[in-house]
Design an enzyme around this catalytic site. Structure first.
Site, PDB file in Angstrom:
ATOM      1  N   HIS A 228       0.933  -1.225   0.028  1.00  0.00           N
ATOM      2  CA  HIS A 228      -0.013   0.117  -0.031  1.00  0.00           C
ATOM      3  C   HIS A 228       0.903   1.147   0.147  1.00  0.00           C
ATOM      4  O   HIS A 228       0.895   2.367  -0.806  1.00  0.00           O
ATOM      5  CB  HIS A 228      -0.874  -0.123   1.434  1.00  0.00           C
ATOM      6  CG  HIS A 228      -1.864   1.367   1.191  1.00  0.00           C
ATOM      7  ND1 HIS A 228      -3.060   0.751   0.916  1.00  0.00           N
ATOM      8  CD2 HIS A 228      -1.542   2.377   1.760  1.00  0.00           C
ATOM      9  CE1 HIS A 228      -3.717   2.285   1.495  1.00  0.00           C
ATOM     10  NE2 HIS A 228      -2.685   2.910   1.533  1.00  0.00           N
ATOM     11  N   GLU A 229       1.960   1.327   0.835  1.00  0.00           N
ATOM     12  CA  GLU A 229       2.849   2.551   0.924  1.00  0.00           C
ATOM     13  C   GLU A 229       3.596   2.606  -0.240  1.00  0.00           C
ATOM     14  O   GLU A 229       4.014   3.799  -0.714  1.00  0.00           O
ATOM     15  CB  GLU A 229       3.422   2.296   2.285  1.00  0.00           C
ATOM     16  CG  GLU A 229       2.749   2.309   3.439  1.00  0.00           C
ATOM     17  CD  GLU A 229       1.682   3.505   3.564  1.00  0.00           C
ATOM     18  OE1 GLU A 229       1.878   4.375   3.187  1.00  0.00           O
ATOM     19  OE2 GLU A 229       0.654   3.133   4.134  1.00  0.00           O
TER      20      GLU A 229
ATOM     21  N   HIS B 142       1.826   4.536  -3.136  1.00  0.00           N
ATOM     22  CA  HIS B 142       1.751   6.014  -2.716  1.00  0.00           C
ATOM     23  C   HIS B 142       3.312   6.508  -3.191  1.00  0.00           C
ATOM     24  O   HIS B 142       3.347   7.425  -4.151  1.00  0.00           O
ATOM     25  CB  HIS B 142       1.752   6.319  -1.376  1.00  0.00           C
ATOM     26  CG  HIS B 142       0.427   6.157  -0.739  1.00  0.00           C
ATOM     27  ND1 HIS B 142      -0.520   6.895  -1.048  1.00  0.00           N
ATOM     28  CD2 HIS B 142      -0.050   5.286   0.389  1.00  0.00           C
ATOM     29  CE1 HIS B 142      -1.761   6.582  -0.299  1.00  0.00           C
ATOM     30  NE2 HIS B 142      -1.333   5.727   0.630  1.00  0.00           N
TER      31      HIS B 142
END
Length: 158
Positions: free
Chosen positions: A67-68, A71
């Site tokens: 998820h990170e 980003h």
């Protein structure tokens, strides 16, 4: 797991899932409380909450890292890196990352309220935090505030 092992894991996941290198720092941040991880826009570093590894295991940690990294890679490419952006949603789906991390067990379900009242007009104020009654006055009549009681509710009752 140490910070060095986390760094290697993030670099490995970045190459395997995104076909791009992770060139910044990844580390456990003990100050994170309500989130599994955080991508820092300024430094491009990734903070991870160690409790998710302890409570939910390696699969949850890998999901948070993916998820990170979504980003991270989208931001560096100048594409839509925010949760609501279509590019972010598509990349997250492509690499199999979770939209949200699981909740931690034993979370604080208690709510605290502090009740104050005006000594002049009787208006009641319900606050989450205590306030300095010497510094603040009633908004209606400018009367002195006094502490009445503190209420603690369990299971999120209102």
């Amino acid at each position: 797991m140490t910070n060095a092992e986390l760094q290697l894991l993030v670099e490995e996941i970045s190459i395997q899932s995104f076909r791009r290198p992770f060139l910044h720092k990844a580390y456990f941040n003990p100050r994170l409380r309500t989130t599994g991880g955080r991508y820092m826009l300024g430094s491009h570093d990734i903070d991870i909450n160690r409790r998710y590894l302890v409570e939910h295991g390696m699969n949850e940690l890998i999901g948070i890292i993916k998820h990170e990294l979504c980003h991270y890679h989208l931001h560096l490419q100048g594409k839509g890196y925010k949760h609501g952006d279509q590019e972010f949603k598509e990349l997250l789906k492509k690499v199999g990352g979770p939209r949200h991390c699981s909740s931690l067990p034993g979370g604080n379900t208690r709510k605290r309220f502090v009740i104050y009242s005006c000594s002049k007009c009787g208006l009641q104020y319900k606050r989450r935090r205590k306030i300095n009654t010497k510094k603040y006055v009633c908004g209606r009549c400018k009367g002195k505030l006094r502490f009445d009681k503190e209420i603690v509710l369990d299971d999120g009752e209102s």
